[in-house]
Design a protein around this motif. Structure first.
Motif, PDB file in Angstrom:
ATOM      1  N   GLY A  93     -49.109 -13.536   7.473  1.00 44.78           N
ATOM      2  CA  GLY A  93     -49.369 -12.235   6.869  1.00 44.78           C
ATOM      3  C   GLY A  93     -48.630 -11.088   7.525  1.00 44.78           C
ATOM      4  N   ILE A  94     -47.776 -11.391   8.494  1.00 43.12           N
ATOM      5  CA  ILE A  94     -47.012 -10.354   9.192  1.00 43.12           C
ATOM      6  C   ILE A  94     -46.152  -9.577   8.200  1.00 43.12           C
ATOM      7  CG2 ILE A  94     -45.209  -9.939  10.921  1.00 43.12           C
ATOM      8  CD1 ILE A  94     -46.290 -12.600  12.281  1.00 43.12           C
ATOM      9  N   GLY A  95     -45.381 -10.291   7.399  1.00 43.84           N
ATOM     10  CA  GLY A  95     -44.494  -9.651   6.432  1.00 43.84           C
ATOM     11  C   GLY A  95     -45.243  -8.862   5.373  1.00 43.84           C
ATOM     12  N   SER A  96     -46.382  -9.371   4.945  1.00 44.11           N
ATOM     13  CA  SER A  96     -47.177  -8.662   3.936  1.00 44.11           C
ATOM     14  C   SER A  96     -47.652  -7.319   4.473  1.00 44.11           C
ATOM     15  CB  SER A  96     -48.390  -9.503   3.530  1.00 44.11           C
ATOM     16  OG  SER A  96     -47.982 -10.700   2.917  1.00 44.11           O
ATOM     17  N   LYS A  97     -48.171  -7.331   5.694  1.00 45.54           N
ATOM     18  CA  LYS A  97     -48.668  -6.088   6.283  1.00 45.54           C
ATOM     19  C   LYS A  97     -47.525  -5.107   6.558  1.00 45.54           C
ATOM     20  CE  LYS A  97     -52.944  -7.833   8.246  1.00 45.54           C
ATOM     21  NZ  LYS A  97     -53.871  -6.978   7.541  1.00 45.54           N
ATOM     22  N   LEU A  98     -46.387  -5.634   7.019  1.00 45.67           N
ATOM     23  CA  LEU A  98     -45.236  -4.762   7.249  1.00 45.67           C
ATOM     24  C   LEU A  98     -44.776  -4.115   5.945  1.00 45.67           C
ATOM     25  CD1 LEU A  98     -43.187  -6.861   9.816  1.00 45.67           C
ATOM     26  CD2 LEU A  98     -44.014  -4.518  10.181  1.00 45.67           C
ATOM     27  N   PHE A  99     -44.718  -4.906   4.869  1.00 43.28           N
ATOM     28  CA  PHE A  99     -44.202  -4.355   3.622  1.00 43.28           C
ATOM     29  C   PHE A  99     -45.120  -3.284   3.040  1.00 43.28           C
ATOM     30  CE2 PHE A  99     -43.094  -4.348  -0.948  1.00 43.28           C
ATOM     31  CZ  PHE A  99     -41.811  -3.856  -0.800  1.00 43.28           C
ATOM     32  N   GLU A 100     -46.421  -3.397   3.254  1.00 43.50           N
ATOM     33  CA  GLU A 100     -47.335  -2.355   2.769  1.00 43.50           C
ATOM     34  C   GLU A 100     -46.930  -0.985   3.313  1.00 43.50           C
ATOM     35  OE1 GLU A 100     -51.418  -3.291   3.671  1.00 43.50           O
ATOM     36  OE2 GLU A 100     -51.218  -5.293   2.799  1.00 43.50           O
ATOM     37  N   VAL A 101     -46.659  -0.913   4.626  1.00 46.58           N
ATOM     38  CA  VAL A 101     -46.302   0.381   5.216  1.00 46.58           C
ATOM     39  C   VAL A 101     -44.849   0.752   4.919  1.00 46.58           C
ATOM     40  CG1 VAL A 101     -48.092   0.295   6.992  1.00 46.58           C
ATOM     41  CG2 VAL A 101     -45.841  -0.589   7.495  1.00 46.58           C
ATOM     42  N   THR A 102     -43.968  -0.231   4.822  1.00 47.42           N
ATOM     43  CA  THR A 102     -42.568   0.050   4.510  1.00 47.42           C
ATOM     44  C   THR A 102     -42.440   0.608   3.093  1.00 47.42           C
ATOM     45  OG1 THR A 102     -41.743  -1.606   6.055  1.00 47.42           O
ATOM     46  CG2 THR A 102     -40.263  -0.974   4.257  1.00 47.42           C
ATOM     47  N   ARG A 103     -43.159   0.024   2.150  1.00 55.57           N
ATOM     48  CA  ARG A 103     -43.128   0.510   0.766  1.00 55.57           C
ATOM     49  C   ARG A 103     -43.582   1.964   0.712  1.00 55.57           C
ATOM     50  NH1 ARG A 103     -46.297  -3.252  -2.309  1.00 55.57           N
ATOM     51  NH2 ARG A 103     -48.052  -2.230  -1.305  1.00 55.57           N
ATOM     52  N   ALA A 104     -44.660   2.298   1.401  1.00 54.48           N
ATOM     53  CA  ALA A 104     -45.157   3.681   1.431  1.00 54.48           C
ATOM     54  C   ALA A 104     -44.135   4.607   2.085  1.00 54.48           C
ATOM     55  CB  ALA A 104     -46.494   3.751   2.171  1.00 54.48           C
ATOM     56  N   ALA A 105     -43.496   4.133   3.155  1.00 55.18           N
ATOM     57  CA  ALA A 105     -42.475   4.948   3.831  1.00 55.18           C
ATOM     58  C   ALA A 105     -41.285   5.196   2.909  1.00 55.18           C
ATOM     59  CB  ALA A 105     -42.016   4.262   5.119  1.00 55.18           C
ATOM     60  N   ALA A 106     -40.878   4.177   2.161  1.00 56.60           N
ATOM     61  CA  ALA A 106     -39.744   4.331   1.242  1.00 56.60           C
ATOM     62  C   ALA A 106     -40.041   5.385   0.180  1.00 56.60           C
ATOM     63  CB  ALA A 106     -39.406   2.993   0.593  1.00 56.60           C
ATOM     64  N   LYS A 107     -41.248   5.352  -0.351  1.00 58.17           N
ATOM     65  CA  LYS A 107     -41.645   6.363  -1.340  1.00 58.17           C
ATOM     66  C   LYS A 107     -41.630   7.754  -0.717  1.00 58.17           C
ATOM     67  CE  LYS A 107     -44.541   3.618  -4.430  1.00 58.17           C
ATOM     68  NZ  LYS A 107     -45.899   3.423  -4.955  1.00 58.17           N
ATOM     69  N   ALA A 108     -42.191   7.861   0.484  1.00 57.86           N
ATOM     70  CA  ALA A 108     -42.258   9.159   1.164  1.00 57.86           C
ATOM     71  C   ALA A 108     -40.871   9.706   1.482  1.00 57.86           C
ATOM     72  CB  ALA A 108     -43.082   9.045   2.443  1.00 57.86           C
ATOM     73  N   LEU A 109     -39.908   8.801   1.700  1.00 56.91           N
ATOM     74  CA  LEU A 109     -38.536   9.216   1.997  1.00 56.91           C
ATOM     75  C   LEU A 109     -37.731   9.508   0.728  1.00 56.91           C
ATOM     76  CD1 LEU A 109     -37.798   6.754   4.929  1.00 56.91           C
ATOM     77  CD2 LEU A 109     -37.892   9.263   5.079  1.00 56.91           C
ATOM     78  N   GLY A 110     -38.338   9.328  -0.440  1.00 56.58           N
ATOM     79  CA  GLY A 110     -37.699   9.690  -1.698  1.00 56.58           C
ATOM     80  C   GLY A 110     -36.855   8.605  -2.343  1.00 56.58           C
TER      81      GLY A 110
END
Length: 160
Positions: A93-110
């Motif tokens: 589940g390492i990748g799943s948890k990482l992607f949750e925050v990465t996806r949010a960061a990508a949205k926040a970065l536009g």
């Protein structure tokens, strides 16, 4: 338990060691040769629409990391992603948890989409991105890696 947090300069040594172990094992990354701690430190210091996150266990051991940075050809709309989990620790589940925050960061970065560029012979990497909802959209045939190895690469996209 897996904890996710933004990567910090103090993580450079552990990230370098984890990545070098993966590079040395071969077969899953297009990175070859020696991974330099100074290169990792420089990448971590880049704040130009990049985001780095690390996954740790309760004892603070680095389990994996993921980053996004602007794609060279489409820097305003697309983030390029890279994901790495410690050898022997995949499927937890390492990748799943990482992607949750990465996806949010990508949205926040536009960004409007994320591109994954995966070796065609990396079955685990292909399955990981597919399971996150990435879809195939292209292929690079005959990519020559730094050590001269030739591989094909699958291009996948995730629309935000």
């Amino acid at each position: 338990m897996i904890h996710i947090r933004p990567a910090a300069p103090a993580d450079a040594r552990a990230i370098t060691e984890l990545l070098q172990d993966i590079v040395d094992a071969g077969g899953t990354t297009a990175i070859t040769g020696t991974v330099s701690r100074s290169d990792i430190e420089a990448q971590l210091a880049s704040t130009d629409r990049a985001a780095w996150h690390v996954a740790e266990d309760d004892a603070g051991e680095l389990l994996g990391f993921q980053w996004i940075e602007p794609m060279v050809d489409e820097p305003k709309t697309c983030a390029e992603i890279a994901s790495f989990a410690r050898r022997g620790k995949t499927g937890l589940g390492i990748g799943s948890k990482l992607f949750e925050v990465t996806r949010a960061a990508a949205k926040a970065l536009g960004y409007t989409w994320i591109r994954a560029n995966i070796r065609a012979d990396n079955a685990g990497g292909l399955a990981y991105y597919q399971s996150r909802g990435f879809e195939d959209y292209g292929r690079i045939e005959g990519y020559v890696m730094g050590d001269g190895t030739v591989v094909d690469k699958v291009l996948k996209r995730y629309d935000l």
